[in-house]
Scaffold this motif. Structure first.
Motif, short mmCIF file in Angstrom:
data_model
loop_
_atom_site.label_atom_id
_atom_site.label_comp_id
_atom_site.label_asym_id
_atom_site.label_seq_id
_atom_site.Cartn_x
_atom_site.Cartn_y
_atom_site.Cartn_z
N SER A 1 0.87 -1.18 0.00
CA SER A 1 0.00 0.00 0.00
C SER A 1 0.90 1.22 0.00
O SER A 1 1.65 1.44 0.95
N SER A 2 0.83 2.00 -1.06
CA SER A 2 1.62 3.23 -1.12
C SER A 2 1.08 4.26 -0.14
O SER A 2 1.83 4.97 0.51
N SER A 3 -0.24 4.35 -0.03
CA SER A 3 -0.83 5.36 0.86
C SER A 3 -0.50 5.10 2.32
O SER A 3 -0.30 6.04 3.09
N ASP A 4 -0.43 3.84 2.72
CA ASP A 4 -0.15 3.48 4.11
C ASP A 4 1.30 3.00 4.33
O ASP A 4 1.62 2.49 5.40
N SER A 5 2.13 3.11 3.31
CA SER A 5 3.54 2.71 3.38
C SER A 5 3.72 1.26 3.85
O SER A 5 4.57 0.97 4.68
N ILE A 6 2.96 0.37 3.29
CA ILE A 6 3.05 -1.05 3.65
C ILE A 6 3.88 -1.78 2.60
O ILE A 6 3.52 -1.80 1.42
N ASN A 7 4.99 -2.35 3.03
CA ASN A 7 5.86 -3.21 2.22
C ASN A 7 6.54 -2.54 1.03
O ASN A 7 7.15 -3.23 0.21
N ILE A 8 6.47 -1.23 0.91
CA ILE A 8 7.10 -0.56 -0.24
C ILE A 8 8.61 -0.75 -0.20
O ILE A 8 9.22 -1.19 -1.17
N GLN A 9 9.23 -0.42 0.91
CA GLN A 9 10.69 -0.57 1.05
C GLN A 9 11.10 -2.04 0.92
O GLN A 9 12.15 -2.36 0.37
N LYS A 10 10.24 -2.93 1.42
CA LYS A 10 10.56 -4.35 1.40
C LYS A 10 10.62 -4.92 -0.02
O LYS A 10 11.38 -5.83 -0.29
N VAL A 11 9.81 -4.37 -0.92
CA VAL A 11 9.87 -4.81 -2.32
C VAL A 11 11.29 -4.64 -2.84
O VAL A 11 11.86 -5.55 -3.45
N PHE A 12 11.90 -3.50 -2.54
CA PHE A 12 13.23 -3.23 -3.07
C PHE A 12 14.32 -3.93 -2.27
O PHE A 12 15.38 -4.26 -2.82
#
Length: 175
Positions: A131-142
């Protein structure tokens, strides 16, 4: 892409028409790494631009909208076309809008999560709900992308249960 590179979320962001790209530089063990992230619009009419975005790519993130089952189904054709262009890139299957997915019925969540597991297994891919809006797992993808690209040890807990922001990246969990 915008959330990762600029750490911002714009609820009025328009979907990509054609191709867009952004860059982000990070340091890993005193080595500078520069990500060039290409975003290809999801409409099949943009498939003619695949060579621009996939030639030489180390990894390819296949994104689908968790609130729209059809976007997952459409990935079959995208995956086939991408593999014709690049047979060696590391695939990552990423479901977006996890925050809105939680508002869907439990039955819908269960069915889509199970179908996502099946797709990731067929693709030999990690599976991550974000979730981009809630910052869920964004950094973890990279982080997952880097660990797979550079064969690095990654110690993130995997989340495999329906209702959780799915995070599966270990090969033995998928194959």
């Amino acid at each position: 892409m915008v959330k990762y590179t600029n750490n911002t979320f714009d609820s009025n962001y328009k979907k990509t028409l054609g191709v867009n790209f952004m860059e982000k530089q990070i340091e890993l063990n005193s080595t500078d790494i520069k990500f060039t992230i290409w975003d290809l619009g999801g409409d099949l009419e943009f498939s003619k631009m695949l060579p621009l975005t996939t030639d030489g790519a180390v990894a390819i993130i296949f994104m689908f909208d968790l609130t729209k089952k059809q976007s997952l189904i459409n990935l079959k054709e995208w995956y086939k076309q991408v593999r014709l262009q690049n047979k060696t890139a590391i695939p990552l299957l990423v479901g977006t809008k996890y925050d809105l997915f939680l508002e869907m019925s439990e039955e819908y969540q269960k069915k889509l999560t199970i179908q996502s597991f099946k797709y990731s297994k067929a693709m030999k891919s990690s599976l991550i709900f974000t979730s981009s809006s809630d910052s869920i797992n964004i950094q973890k993808v990279f982080k997952i992308l880097m660990s797979k690209s550079f064969d690095l040890q990654l110690n993130l807990p995997e989340l495999k249960n329906i209702g959780e922001p799915i995070l599966i990246y270990k090969n033995e969990s998928i194959n």
